[in-house]
Design an enzyme around this catalytic site. Structure first.
Site, short mmCIF file in Angstrom:
data_model
loop_
_atom_site.label_atom_id
_atom_site.label_comp_id
_atom_site.label_asym_id
_atom_site.label_seq_id
_atom_site.Cartn_x
_atom_site.Cartn_y
_atom_site.Cartn_z
N PHE A 149 0.76 -1.29 0.12
CA PHE A 149 -0.06 -0.06 -0.09
C PHE A 149 0.82 1.01 0.16
O PHE A 149 0.40 2.17 -0.34
CB PHE A 149 -0.87 0.20 1.23
CG PHE A 149 -0.33 0.48 2.62
CD1 PHE A 149 -0.21 1.74 2.74
CD2 PHE A 149 0.37 -0.75 3.37
CE1 PHE A 149 0.48 2.28 3.93
CE2 PHE A 149 0.88 0.04 4.46
CZ PHE A 149 1.01 1.32 4.86
N LYS A 173 -1.27 -7.04 -9.32
CA LYS A 173 -2.22 -7.14 -8.27
C LYS A 173 -1.89 -6.09 -7.09
O LYS A 173 -0.97 -6.22 -6.21
CB LYS A 173 -2.13 -8.62 -7.73
CG LYS A 173 -3.43 -9.02 -6.84
CD LYS A 173 -4.03 -8.11 -5.67
CE LYS A 173 -3.43 -8.16 -4.50
NZ LYS A 173 -3.53 -7.37 -3.38
N ARG A 177 -5.75 -1.59 -0.29
CA ARG A 177 -5.96 -0.39 0.35
C ARG A 177 -5.97 0.96 -0.51
O ARG A 177 -6.77 1.83 -0.12
CB ARG A 177 -4.99 -0.33 1.63
CG ARG A 177 -5.55 -1.24 2.50
CD ARG A 177 -4.74 -1.26 3.74
NE ARG A 177 -3.54 -2.38 3.84
CZ ARG A 177 -2.58 -2.48 4.69
NH1 ARG A 177 -2.62 -1.57 5.93
NH2 ARG A 177 -1.67 -3.22 4.45
N SER A 226 5.31 -7.09 3.39
CA SER A 226 6.07 -7.16 4.65
C SER A 226 6.71 -8.78 4.58
O SER A 226 6.31 -9.46 3.60
CB SER A 226 4.77 -7.30 5.47
OG SER A 226 4.08 -8.44 5.19
N CYS A 281 9.45 1.79 3.49
CA CYS A 281 10.41 0.57 3.97
C CYS A 281 11.75 1.10 4.04
O CYS A 281 12.47 0.35 4.50
CB CYS A 281 10.03 -0.38 2.87
SG CYS A 281 10.99 0.14 1.29
P1 NAD Z 1 1.58 -6.41 3.18
O1 NAD Z 1 2.38 -7.63 3.14
O2 NAD Z 1 0.54 -6.67 3.96
O3 NAD Z 1 0.58 -6.63 1.42
C1 NAD Z 1 1.42 -6.57 0.20
C2 NAD Z 1 0.62 -7.26 -0.73
O4 NAD Z 1 0.38 -8.61 -0.34
C3 NAD Z 1 -0.68 -6.72 -0.92
O5 NAD Z 1 -1.04 -6.66 -2.36
C4 NAD Z 1 -1.62 -7.70 -0.18
O6 NAD Z 1 -2.93 -7.66 -0.83
C5 NAD Z 1 -1.00 -9.20 -0.33
N1 NAD Z 1 -1.18 -9.92 0.71
C6 NAD Z 1 -1.52 -9.38 2.15
N2 NAD Z 1 -1.73 -10.45 2.97
C7 NAD Z 1 -1.61 -11.49 1.91
C8 NAD Z 1 -1.93 -12.87 2.29
N3 NAD Z 1 -2.11 -13.49 3.55
N4 NAD Z 1 -1.33 -13.72 1.44
C9 NAD Z 1 -1.25 -13.40 0.26
N5 NAD Z 1 -1.16 -12.07 -0.12
C10 NAD Z 1 -1.42 -11.19 0.91
O7 NAD Z 1 2.27 -5.34 3.04
P2 NAD Z 1 1.63 -3.74 3.09
O8 NAD Z 1 0.96 -3.74 4.60
O9 NAD Z 1 0.67 -3.53 2.07
O10 NAD Z 1 2.91 -2.94 3.00
C11 NAD Z 1 3.74 -2.54 4.10
C12 NAD Z 1 4.97 -3.56 3.95
O11 NAD Z 1 5.71 -3.49 2.90
C13 NAD Z 1 5.98 -3.25 4.94
O12 NAD Z 1 6.37 -4.23 5.47
C14 NAD Z 1 6.97 -2.54 4.15
O13 NAD Z 1 8.37 -2.66 5.04
C15 NAD Z 1 6.99 -3.41 3.09
N6 NAD Z 1 7.53 -2.78 1.92
C16 NAD Z 1 8.76 -3.14 1.32
C17 NAD Z 1 9.47 -2.69 0.45
C18 NAD Z 1 10.82 -3.19 -0.07
O14 NAD Z 1 11.28 -2.66 -0.96
N7 NAD Z 1 11.57 -3.99 0.90
C19 NAD Z 1 8.83 -1.41 -0.16
C20 NAD Z 1 7.74 -0.86 0.30
C21 NAD Z 1 7.00 -1.67 1.34
#
Ligand code: NAD
Length: 497
Positions: A149, A173, A177, A226, A281
């Protein structure tokens, strides 16, 4: 109420969704739209559309692909204010930050426009007498992007421009949010002349993701999100034979040595800790003060926090907006409660913040903890909110050891005026992206972005040259043209001598 729906085969899907999710305006707390959640059948439709398109797109000339990307680059540039407004309305980040997000994404589109040079193969003449070997880079087919998000426009831009430039077709995908930026992107790509099916969007949750992970016509998956989900995506995707890169969460430290310019370090800590309400991140979430650095730094940070303008991201002058949802705001608040209970010193408490005219927005004030220790949950966990912690160590070696012990290894920064100390840091620190007097060292588009350890599952970082490698596979060809001198059977293993 508006429903944001999937984008398949060059147009928005007209099917009524079976399930939907709420899309909030974080500044007002109101539900402003619904987003369709894809069923496995919708995912199949999108992947089929991408697969059909890949049968012609992979044969299209580099000139055709880059012409479309150049046109797309112009359209994103022209519409960046509109795109930024969508980001603010659904994510909450302030306008200047949203504009910055689009501009950093544009850099990757510009990089992808250079694909003619980036995806060249290699050639060796006369590997054996009159035999040549060369390698070519070919697209993988249908590739998928699953994105978080916090950068709804930029993180997908880390992926699809390079994937498409390399001759792949794409299914995105995005986060449920803040889903609108994905459809806006799809429309701009269509306007730039991208053939239907080359870029598709499916919205939704785990149901959609799980179908993408197992779909036989999906070749590769880029994920950003995450750490627990990144690990799940990597394990499940690779089990189904896909190429996967899965970027995870972070806990980024900023080490401050006693010789640093403390005013500069305080500015950097506030900018990197509270920018985008800490939902980056690459945000700095933990300061490591060496010697007396923390004693001098904490009052300077406190002073700066008191002057921060927190409000609706669309209002001129707002420097920090709300968090993305009420649930996330409450989770972050819970960490502040835990920090107090665990014995950290609460220097600035953001929990009581009220924003005039926005009583139901998901706001939380900038919060500062001092004397945080590694056993506390506010040290161990990624909070992903406007909460900055300060921990103290006696020596520089202790600071390096502390950073290296952390399971996350996305970004890190050091603030010092000592070149030797900085060089030791870049050499010894076990983190993927390092800043020297730079608090958020996000590499430009022509380097690659990625952490180490629990911040990345997979072998290749995202965008830059690693992106080109990820979205192509190499084929090595050995050729010899008929010549009477080559006649004769030889059952030995070819030695090429
Ligand atoms: P998230 O992991 O909750 O969601 C990421 C994606 O995965 C979304 O599209 C979501 O719909 C999907 N998803 C969520 N739960 C799932 C499940 N149980 N099974 C399958 N798919 C699922 O992350 P978020 O809250 O949207 O974003 C914040 C996180 O992203 C933080 O941990 C941040 O550090 C990380 N992030 C990392 C980077 C990087 O480059 N390392 C960059 C941006 C954000």
């Amino acid at each position: 109420m508006k429903t944001i729906t999937h984008w398949i085969d060059g147009k928005a899907s007209s099917r009524a969704p079976e399930r939907t999710g709420d899309v909030f305006n974080p500044a007002t707390g109101e539900v402003q739209a619904k987003v369709a959640f894809a069923t496995p059948a919708i995912v199949d439709e999108a992947v089929e559309s991408a697969w059909q398109a890949s049968q012609t797109w992979r044969h299209s000339s580099i000139a055709k692909r880059t012409k479309i990307l150049f046109a797309f680059r112009q359209l994103v540039d022209k519409h960046q204010a509109e795109m930024a407004k969508l980001l603010t309305l659904e994510h909450g980040k302030v306008t200047a930050d949203a504009m910055g997000e689009v501009q950093r994404g544009l850099e990757v589109i510009e990089f992808a426009c250079g694909i003619a040079d980036l995806a060249k193969g290699e050639y060796s003449e006369n590997v054996s007498t009159e035999v040549d070997t060369y390698s070519i880079r070919q697209p993988l087919g249908v590739v998928v992007g699953i994105t978080p998000f916090n950068f709804p426009a930029m993180v997908p831009m880390w992926m699809y421009p390079i994937a498409i430039a390399c001759g792949n077709t794409f299914v995105l995908k995005p986060s449920e949010r803040d889903p609108s930026a994905a459809n806006f992107t799809a429309q701009l790509l269509a306007d730039a002349g991208l053939p239907p099916g080359v870029f598709n969007v499916v919205h939704g949750d785990k149901v959609a993701v799980d179908r993408l992970l197992e779909h036989p016509k999906v070749s590769a998956i880029s994920f950003v999100g995450s750490t627990p989900i990144a690990q799940y995506i990597y394990e499940t995707g690779t089990k189904h034979g896909k190429r996967v890169q899965a970027l995870g969460g972070a806990k980024n430290h900023m080490v401050v040595l006693p010789d640093a310019d403390m005013e500069l370090a305080a500015d950097a800590a506030v900018s990197a800790g509270y920018g985008s309400a800490g939902e980056r991140c690459m945000a700095i979430s933990m300061l490591v003060g060496v010697g007396d650095a923390a004693d001098r730094l904490v009052p300077l940070i406190k002073e700066r926090i008191a002057k921060l303008k927190i409000g609706d991201g669309l209002e001129a002058g707002s420097e920090m907006g709300p968090l993305v949802t009420g649930a996330h705001r409450d989770k972050v608040k819970g960490y502040i409660d835990a920090g107090v209970k665990e014995g950290a010193t609460l220097v600035t408490d953001g929990r009581t913040l009220q924003v005039a005219g926005r009583p139901n927005g998901f706001f939380l004030g900038a919060t500062l903890f001092d004397r945080v220790t590694p056993s506390m949950s506010i040290y161990k966990d990624e909070i992903f909110g406007p909460v900055l912690g300060v921990t103290r160590v006696a020596t520089y070696d202790e600071a390096i050891a502390l950073v290296n012990k952390n399971p996350y290894a996305n970004g890190v920064a050091i603030f010092t005026n000592d070149g030797g100390a900085a060089r030791k840091f870049q050499h010894e620190i076990e983190v993927g992206m390092v800043g020297i007097n730079v608090p958020i060292p996000v590499p430009m588009a022509y380097y690659s972005f990625g952490g180490w350890k629990a911040s990345l599952f997979g072998d290749l970082h995202i965008y830059g040259n690693d992106g080109v490698k990820f979205y192509t596979r190499t084929k090595a060809i050995t050729q010899r043209w008929p010549d009477p001198r080559h006649r004769g059977v030889n059952l030995g293993f070819p030695t090429n001598r």
